[in-house]
Design a protein around this motif. Structure first.
Motif, PDB file in Angstrom:
ATOM      1  N   GLN A 353      34.622 -28.820 -12.120  1.00 33.48           N
ATOM      2  CA  GLN A 353      34.830 -28.877 -13.564  1.00 33.48           C
ATOM      3  C   GLN A 353      35.244 -27.511 -14.130  1.00 33.48           C
ATOM      4  OE1 GLN A 353      32.301 -30.904 -17.261  1.00 33.48           O
ATOM      5  NE2 GLN A 353      31.212 -30.077 -15.564  1.00 33.48           N
ATOM      6  N   LYS A 354      35.166 -26.468 -13.296  1.00 30.37           N
ATOM      7  CA  LYS A 354      35.524 -25.124 -13.757  1.00 30.37           C
ATOM      8  C   LYS A 354      36.990 -24.843 -13.481  1.00 30.37           C
ATOM      9  CE  LYS A 354      32.611 -21.566 -13.460  1.00 30.37           C
ATOM     10  NZ  LYS A 354      31.641 -20.602 -12.878  1.00 30.37           N
ATOM     11  N   ALA A 355      37.574 -24.013 -14.338  1.00 29.09           N
ATOM     12  CA  ALA A 355      39.012 -23.739 -14.274  1.00 29.09           C
ATOM     13  C   ALA A 355      39.436 -23.123 -12.954  1.00 29.09           C
ATOM     14  CB  ALA A 355      39.392 -22.798 -15.424  1.00 29.09           C
ATOM     15  N   ASP A 356      38.500 -22.452 -12.293  1.00 33.53           N
ATOM     16  CA  ASP A 356      38.859 -21.710 -11.080  1.00 33.53           C
ATOM     17  C   ASP A 356      38.248 -22.294  -9.819  1.00 33.53           C
ATOM     18  OD1 ASP A 356      36.380 -21.138 -12.077  1.00 33.53           O
ATOM     19  OD2 ASP A 356      36.506 -18.966 -11.843  1.00 33.53           O
ATOM     20  N   GLN A 357      37.687 -23.491  -9.909  1.00 34.28           N
ATOM     21  CA  GLN A 357      36.981 -24.007  -8.732  1.00 34.28           C
ATOM     22  C   GLN A 357      37.287 -25.464  -8.436  1.00 34.28           C
ATOM     23  OE1 GLN A 357      32.840 -23.049  -9.228  1.00 34.28           O
ATOM     24  NE2 GLN A 357      33.198 -20.885  -8.827  1.00 34.28           N
ATOM     25  N   LEU A 358      37.209 -25.776  -7.147  1.00 27.16           N
ATOM     26  CA  LEU A 358      37.319 -27.148  -6.664  1.00 27.16           C
ATOM     27  C   LEU A 358      35.930 -27.605  -6.203  1.00 27.16           C
ATOM     28  CD1 LEU A 358      40.650 -26.828  -4.635  1.00 27.16           C
ATOM     29  CD2 LEU A 358      40.306 -28.135  -6.757  1.00 27.16           C
ATOM     30  N   PRO A 359      35.746 -28.895  -5.933  1.00 31.66           N
ATOM     31  CA  PRO A 359      34.421 -29.377  -5.515  1.00 31.66           C
ATOM     32  C   PRO A 359      33.866 -28.611  -4.316  1.00 31.66           C
ATOM     33  CG  PRO A 359      35.853 -31.214  -6.017  1.00 31.66           C
ATOM     34  CD  PRO A 359      36.702 -29.980  -6.103  1.00 31.66           C
ATOM     35  N   TYR A 361      32.076 -25.988  -4.821  1.00 25.61           N
ATOM     36  CA  TYR A 361      32.061 -24.599  -5.249  1.00 25.61           C
ATOM     37  C   TYR A 361      33.128 -23.801  -4.536  1.00 25.61           C
ATOM     38  CZ  TYR A 361      28.876 -22.207  -8.373  1.00 25.61           C
ATOM     39  OH  TYR A 361      28.298 -21.643  -9.464  1.00 25.61           O
ATOM     40  N   ARG A 362      34.258 -24.454  -4.278  1.00 31.94           N
ATOM     41  CA  ARG A 362      35.338 -23.780  -3.555  1.00 31.94           C
ATOM     42  C   ARG A 362      36.293 -23.121  -4.550  1.00 31.94           C
ATOM     43  NH1 ARG A 362      34.443 -28.389  -0.067  1.00 31.94           N
ATOM     44  NH2 ARG A 362      34.639 -27.748   2.105  1.00 31.94           N
ATOM     45  N   SER A 363      36.864 -22.017  -4.117  1.00 29.95           N
ATOM     46  CA  SER A 363      37.855 -21.355  -4.961  1.00 29.95           C
ATOM     47  C   SER A 363      39.140 -22.171  -4.982  1.00 29.95           C
ATOM     48  CB  SER A 363      38.151 -19.957  -4.407  1.00 29.95           C
ATOM     49  OG  SER A 363      39.315 -19.455  -5.027  1.00 29.95           O
ATOM     50  N   ALA A 369      40.551 -24.412   1.127  1.00 32.03           N
ATOM     51  CA  ALA A 369      39.811 -25.258   0.192  1.00 32.03           C
ATOM     52  C   ALA A 369      40.740 -26.294  -0.432  1.00 32.03           C
ATOM     53  CB  ALA A 369      39.172 -24.386  -0.889  1.00 32.03           C
ATOM     54  N   ARG A 370      41.923 -25.877  -0.787  1.00 30.48           N
ATOM     55  CA  ARG A 370      42.889 -26.803  -1.404  1.00 30.48           C
ATOM     56  C   ARG A 370      43.259 -27.917  -0.415  1.00 30.48           C
ATOM     57  NH1 ARG A 370      45.496 -24.801  -5.967  1.00 30.48           N
ATOM     58  NH2 ARG A 370      47.464 -25.842  -5.493  1.00 30.48           N
ATOM     59  N   ARG A 517      31.859 -35.957   0.560  1.00 28.53           N
ATOM     60  CA  ARG A 517      32.931 -35.567   1.501  1.00 28.53           C
ATOM     61  C   ARG A 517      33.700 -34.358   0.956  1.00 28.53           C
ATOM     62  NH1 ARG A 517      36.803 -39.284   1.892  1.00 28.53           N
ATOM     63  NH2 ARG A 517      36.010 -40.753   0.357  1.00 28.53           N
ATOM     64  N   ALA A 518      33.938 -34.353  -0.352  1.00 30.90           N
ATOM     65  CA  ALA A 518      34.687 -33.227  -0.936  1.00 30.90           C
ATOM     66  C   ALA A 518      33.883 -31.927  -0.844  1.00 30.90           C
ATOM     67  CB  ALA A 518      35.035 -33.543  -2.390  1.00 30.90           C
ATOM     68  N   SER A 519      32.551 -32.036  -0.918  1.00 31.21           N
ATOM     69  CA  SER A 519      31.715 -30.821  -0.890  1.00 31.21           C
ATOM     70  C   SER A 519      31.444 -30.336   0.535  1.00 31.21           C
ATOM     71  CB  SER A 519      30.380 -31.085  -1.588  1.00 31.21           C
ATOM     72  OG  SER A 519      29.515 -31.832  -0.754  1.00 31.21           O
ATOM     73  N   ALA A 520      31.663 -31.196   1.528  1.00 33.72           N
ATOM     74  CA  ALA A 520      31.283 -30.873   2.914  1.00 33.72           C
ATOM     75  C   ALA A 520      31.912 -29.554   3.362  1.00 33.72           C
ATOM     76  CB  ALA A 520      31.699 -32.000   3.851  1.00 33.72           C
ATOM     77  N   GLY A 521      31.085 -28.659   3.860  1.00 36.51           N
ATOM     78  CA  GLY A 521      31.582 -27.372   4.343  1.00 36.51           C
ATOM     79  C   GLY A 521      31.754 -26.340   3.250  1.00 36.51           C
ATOM     80  N   GLY A 522      31.572 -26.737   1.985  1.00 43.03           N
ATOM     81  CA  GLY A 522      31.717 -25.793   0.875  1.00 43.03           C
ATOM     82  C   GLY A 522      30.435 -25.009   0.636  1.00 43.03           C
ATOM     83  N   ARG A 523      30.473 -24.138  -0.392  1.00 46.89           N
ATOM     84  CA  ARG A 523      29.271 -23.348  -0.693  1.00 46.89           C
ATOM     85  C   ARG A 523      28.115 -24.258  -1.122  1.00 46.89           C
ATOM     86  NH1 ARG A 523      32.677 -19.867  -4.056  1.00 46.89           N
ATOM     87  NH2 ARG A 523      33.312 -18.016  -2.916  1.00 46.89           N
TER      88      ARG A 523
END
Ligand code: SF4
Length: 703
Positions: A353-359, A361-363, A369-370, A517-523
């Motif tokens: 939901q943040k302008a600089d982040q993907l699910p 907590y990815r940049s 991440a993209r 699934r989108a968060s897997a492996g992220g922060r």
């Protein structure tokens, strides 16, 4: 769903603050469709609720909440009345409004503004909606105004950001807590028991706050600095800790990097200089440094006081430096944490939901991440937009050339809660098109072209993540009114009208499965968390990378989440607030909360019992200042800054410094505190400086 002695009851959580107190709902016998009951089994609050939680069901009443879509009859007049409409008409109007702006000005002319109260599923799908259905980079949310500075400093030091890296119960078992700019007695009263238990167990509590709040009154030591000088105060304490030989050299050598530079910065802030900058006597600085340094275990907890500053990130870093130098991080009973504010302030920032982040907590600028998120979404990673404008910058661009011309806003009320709120309201009025999804007709919703009535709290299932990183499940206890739809159904319907019929499920559990699934492996890794597990365990702490992983209540015990496993000191130095008092505006203004209201007050100002306890705005002034101004208790004061004016009755009290006035920010209208506040932004977090600006004050009648 469980059965209580007096009927079928549903286990759930409070709709308001980040404590996310457990409660139980059963069908109501009176005016409200549900009755709120205690749920002692939930460990965080153990049955205790504040007045907001106890009365939360009042906002479910049909006369209080929105029950049908509304559209503006006259599209050229923002003050024209709203009239009821069908969902078909509302959807058509929203799709047409967004599409028209994009055809005329390009994709980036559309923006999305979310909220820290939205469930994880809603926050996730809103981010996907902006980037996939609207193909705009411009999505941000009101959580940017909440804890973004703590998040940035946390990541800078530890490589990951979770409000508290330990359960709240650890507070009761540590030896010394420094609470900086936090007032849980007003913001989350059930949490106070942990601080009481701390002191009953022989631990010490130090409170840093320009006001002697109800929390500060329970402290062993209260440091009362000038607003905007928390950074200097932390540097002064670090200076004394080092000078007195209380730095933990072994911990620093084994588990950190960057101490030499941080030490050099702190040693330039000798105690007398810090006393001059902060107004806190050297003797109190020395007492605090000794108390914290001598404690075997200790914590520093911050909230909005040090965070909502134009140097909020560096300020939080300075407090983290103190923890690290004292060896009080990365081991049981010690650490730095942030007391998040909004109900899903933690989860709301983890899922895109943040302008600089993907699910996860990815940049959004990280190519790997993209690729990961694009694969989950079934889209081309090269087609994903890049970073967009931060919350205030997005709001400031509304209706301008090159700015956002059409906005979809869900679960937020920036006409009251944004800094420089009169200007933000003007910008909202300048939009070509505004759609608002909300549960009540807020000050911002009143300005909309289309208002979409959405489900709330007791009417839906969904997860939130509390201030401890505990992922919990709100249960549906009652059906929503007939013409109310869930936010997920709104996004589903709008995406279909925008030509994206797939990928926007209405079912929250289906959305959560995709979020995993989108968060897997992220922060913030939710891959091992499921609705079934949350129900069985009454919450699961992230990171939880696999179904057989126990979750992680305590972070950093073996290593920090940085590439080399070490925590990083940040070499930060004091700088003044963006706006200091002068001859024209000679006083500091600081803003905050009262226990009877929540955030912009959109919900709580509609609850009679809460309005009796907190009926309206006020201006706290010290008796010395009141005498100088010639004002008495209750007299109407005009508070003026370079951005606007607010009028509210005086509350004369010696709990505030004579050079500072305080206003709560829960109200719109003449008493809107955010008419005054400064949108100067932190360069890292893009947090506005809500906590300090310069004002002049005088009797409203004399103007
Ligand atoms: Fe709700 Fe927060 Fe009050 Fe608990 S402390 S009842 S979560 S508002």
């Amino acid at each position: 769903m469980t059965t209580s002695g007096s009927g079928t009851a549903t286990d759930t959580h409070c709709p308001y603050c980040a404590l996310q107190c457990g409660m139980r709902l059963r069908p109501g016998a009176g005016a409200e469709p549900v009755e709120v009951l205690e749920r002692p089994a939930f460990p965080v609050n153990q049955g205790a609720l504040c007045g907001k939680g106890r009365t939360a069901a009042a906002v479910l009443r049909p006369g209080v909440r929105l029950t049908e879509p509304l559209v503006r009859e006259d599209r050229d007049d923002r003050d024209a009345p709203l009239r009821p409409a069908s969902w078909d008409e509302a959807f058509d109007r929203v799709a047409a409004g967004l599409t028209a702006a994009q055809r005329r000005y390009g994709n980036d002319a559309v923006g999305v503004f979310g909220g820290g109260g939205l469930t994880n599923e809603k926050a996730y799908l809103l981010g996907k909606f902006a980037r996939v259905a609207l193909r705009t980079p411009h999505i941000d949310y009101n959580g940017r105004f909440c804890m973004s500075s703590a998040a940035a400093a946390h990541r800078r030091a530890f490589g990951i950001d979770r409000g508290l890296p330990f359960p709240l119960e650890d507070v009761a078992g540590t030896d010394c807590v420094i609470l900086v700019g936090a007032n849980p007695a007003e913001t989350m009263p059930p949490a106070l028991r942990y601080f009481r238990e701390l002191r009953e167990n022989g631990g010490r509590l130090i409170v840093v706050d320009p006001r002697r709040t109800r929390t500060a009154e329970q402290a062993d030591l209260h440091l009362q600095p000038l607003p905007g000088t928390d950074l200097a105060l932390a540097l002064g304490l670090l200076h004394l800790l080092i000078a007195d030989g209380r730095a933990d050299e072994d911990f620093i050598a084994r588990r950190t990097t960057g101490f030499a530079q941080a030490r050099a910065a702190a040693m330039a802030h000798w105690p007398q200089r810090v006393e001059r900058l902060t107004g806190v006597p050297v003797a109190q600085l020395a007492a605090a440094a000794a108390m914290f340094g001598e404690a075997p275990r200790g914590m520093v907890l911050t909230a909005r006081g040090p965070e909502q500053q134009s140097k909020g990130t560096d300020t939080v870093s300075a407090w983290i430096n103190l923890c690290l130098a004292a060896g009080k991080a990365g081991r049981p009973g010690s650490g730095y944490g942030c007391l998040t504010g909004q109900g899903n302030g933690q989860g709301g920032r983890e899922h895109g939901q943040k302008a600089d982040q993907l699910p996860g907590y990815r940049s959004i600028t990280d190519p790997a991440a993209r690729r990961h998120v694009a694969a989950v979404w079934g889209v081309d990673p090269d087609g994903l937009p890049g970073p967009g404008r931060s919350a205030y910058e997005l709001l400031d661009s509304l209706g301008t050339d090159g700015g956002v011309r059409a906005l979809l806003l869900m679960g937020s009320n920036p006409a009251v809660s944004a800094p420089r709120a009169a200007h933000v309201t003007e910008r909202i009025r300048a939009l070509d098109f505004l759609a608002v999804g909300d549960i009540v007709l807020s000050e911002t919703a009143r300005l909309a072209d289309v208002v979409l009535p959405v489900t709330q709290w007791a009417e839906e299932t969904g997860t939130t993540t509390n201030l401890e990183g505990r992922v919990i499940l709100r249960g549906k206890a009652v059906d929503a009114p007939e013409h109310v739809r869930s936010d997920l159904a709104v996004l589903h319907g709008l995406a279909a009208r925008l030509g994206v019929p797939e990928g926007f499920p209405e079912d929250p559990e289906e959305v959560f499965e995709e979020l995993r699934r989108a968060s897997a492996g992220g922060r913030a890794d939710y891959a091992g968390i499921s609705y079934g597990r949350i129900r069985a365990e009454d919450g699961v702490f992230w990171p939880c990378p696999a179904p057989d992983h126990p979750g992680t209540p305590r972070l950093f015990l073996d290593r920090f989440a940085t590439p080399d496993g070490r925590a990083r000191f940040a070499a930060v130095t004091h700088r003044p607030a963006a706006e200091e008092p002068d001859d024209d505006y000679p006083l500091y203004l600081t803003t905050g909360r009262v226990v009877g209201q929540y955030q912009s007050g959109a919900q709580t100002r509609r609850v009679d019992e809460l309005n009796r306890s907190a009926p309206g705005p006020f201006v706290e002034v010290h008796p010395v200042l009141a005498r100088r101004l010639g004002v008495a208790e209750g007299e109407l004061l005009a508070v003026t800054s370079r951005r606007g004016r607010a009028v509210a009755p005086a509350r004369v009290t010696d709990t505030i410094r004579p050079d500072t006035v305080f206003m709560p920010f829960h109200w719109g209208g003449d008493g809107r505190a955010n008419s005054l506040t400064n949108p100067a932004l932190d360069p890292v977090s893009r947090m506005p400086e809500f906590k300090v600006c310069a004002v002049r004050v005088g009797p409203a009648a004399g103007e």
